[in-house]
Scaffold this motif. Structure first.
Motif, PDB file in Angstrom:
ATOM      1  N   VAL A   1      36.206  44.697  37.786  1.00 50.95           N
ATOM      2  CA  VAL A   1      37.078  43.914  38.654  1.00 50.95           C
ATOM      3  C   VAL A   1      37.772  44.838  39.652  1.00 50.95           C
ATOM      4  CG1 VAL A   1      39.128  42.434  38.710  1.00 50.95           C
ATOM      5  CG2 VAL A   1      37.363  42.053  36.986  1.00 50.95           C
TER       6      VAL A   1
ATOM      7  N   MET B   1      41.882  37.445  42.947  1.00 55.41           N
ATOM      8  CA  MET B   1      40.743  37.713  42.076  1.00 55.41           C
ATOM      9  C   MET B   1      41.091  38.855  41.133  1.00 55.41           C
ATOM     10  SD  MET B   1      38.114  40.145  41.565  1.00 55.41           S
ATOM     11  CE  MET B   1      38.297  41.096  43.049  1.00 55.41           C
ATOM     12  N   ARG B   2      41.705  39.894  41.655  1.00 53.25           N
ATOM     13  CA  ARG B   2      42.076  41.052  40.846  1.00 53.25           C
ATOM     14  C   ARG B   2      43.067  40.678  39.749  1.00 53.25           C
ATOM     15  NH1 ARG B   2      45.475  46.236  42.930  1.00 53.25           N
ATOM     16  NH2 ARG B   2      44.678  47.763  41.474  1.00 53.25           N
TER      17      ARG B   2
ATOM     18  N   HIS C   1      42.409  35.317  38.714  1.00 50.24           N
ATOM     19  CA  HIS C   1      42.267  33.915  39.090  1.00 50.24           C
ATOM     20  C   HIS C   1      40.800  33.599  39.391  1.00 50.24           C
ATOM     21  CE1 HIS C   1      46.588  33.163  39.274  1.00 50.24           C
ATOM     22  NE2 HIS C   1      46.675  34.403  39.753  1.00 50.24           N
ATOM     23  N   ASN C   2      40.208  32.797  38.538  1.00 44.93           N
ATOM     24  CA  ASN C   2      38.791  32.476  38.662  1.00 44.93           C
ATOM     25  C   ASN C   2      38.480  31.728  39.962  1.00 44.93           C
ATOM     26  OD1 ASN C   2      36.123  32.601  37.569  1.00 44.93           O
ATOM     27  ND2 ASN C   2      36.293  30.425  37.108  1.00 44.93           N
TER      28      ASN C   2
ATOM     29  N   ALA D   1      39.745  32.167  42.856  1.00 49.38           N
ATOM     30  CA  ALA D   1      39.637  33.135  43.948  1.00 49.38           C
ATOM     31  C   ALA D   1      38.287  33.842  43.894  1.00 49.38           C
ATOM     32  CB  ALA D   1      40.775  34.144  43.881  1.00 49.38           C
ATOM     33  N   ARG D   2      37.828  34.148  42.693  1.00 48.88           N
ATOM     34  CA  ARG D   2      36.510  34.764  42.526  1.00 48.88           C
ATOM     35  C   ARG D   2      35.434  33.834  43.068  1.00 48.88           C
ATOM     36  NH1 ARG D   2      33.277  35.992  36.910  1.00 48.88           N
ATOM     37  NH2 ARG D   2      33.917  33.861  36.483  1.00 48.88           N
TER      38      ARG D   2
ATOM     39  N   MET E   1      32.004  41.203  39.986  1.00 46.70           N
ATOM     40  CA  MET E   1      32.884  40.110  39.575  1.00 46.70           C
ATOM     41  C   MET E   1      32.234  39.205  38.530  1.00 46.70           C
ATOM     42  SD  MET E   1      34.561  38.649  43.031  1.00 46.70           S
ATOM     43  CE  MET E   1      34.772  39.708  44.432  1.00 46.70           C
TER      44      MET E   1
ATOM     45  N   PHE F   1      38.045  36.829  33.354  1.00 47.53           N
ATOM     46  CA  PHE F   1      38.401  35.594  34.049  1.00 47.53           C
ATOM     47  C   PHE F   1      38.520  34.418  33.084  1.00 47.53           C
ATOM     48  CE2 PHE F   1      36.744  38.119  37.598  1.00 47.53           C
ATOM     49  CZ  PHE F   1      37.824  38.013  38.460  1.00 47.53           C
TER      50      PHE F   1
END
Length: 152
Positions: A17, A84-85, A88-89, A91-92, A136, A145
């Motif tokens: 990540v 994402m970092r 938050h899925n 955002a991924r 990711m 995630f």
């Protein structure tokens, strides 16, 4: 004693990540550099071409508009990468979907222009962004995630 996966940070974030995040930062920076180089440095510059076509005032207006759009997109990209970092899925998924769409546009553009060298160089930020997506979705990232989306 708390068990962690090998290479996991103290906050539980897997190194994949982190890699995806830093690749995203590099892609954003390279995109900004590519815009500046294409607009003002590499001959024929985008500014010169626009100035010859529509005149200096319109060329400046177009550069301001495209620079502003790139700035807004870069800020959104950065915010998504930070989310994402944080695990938050959503955002991924948004990053993956946007990158996939961008890759399709890139392939279409390159295939229509015959894969010229100068466009291939300009594609480096896009290729880097595509490379940021893969980490990711590795197993350790998926677990990170998934753990973040489960609320007790």
């Amino acid at each position: 004693m708390i068990s962690r996966s090998p290479g996991a940070r103290h906050d539980g974030r897997p190194p994949h990540v982190e890699t995806a995040f830093f690749l995203s930062l590099a892609a954003i920076a390279l995109q900004l550099v590519a815009w500046v180089l294409g607009s003002f440095v590499i001959d024929p510059t985008g500014y010169e071409e626009m100035r010859n076509e529509v005149g200096q005032p319109k060329a400046i207006q177009q550069l301001a508009l495209s620079g502003s759009a790139l700035g807004v997109i870069s800020v959104i990209w950065l915010l998504l990468a930070r989310r994402m970092r944080e695990g938050h899925n959503w955002a991924r998924m948004v990053l993956a979907a946007a990158t996939a769409l961008s890759a399709l546009f890139l392939l279409n553009s390159l295939s229509m222009s015959g894969y010229p060298r100068d466009e291939m160089i300009g594609a480096v930020p896009d290729v880097l962004a595509i490379g940021a997506i893969a980490p990711m979705f590795l197993p350790s990232s998926n677990a990170y995630f998934s753990a973040r989306t489960v609320h007790p």
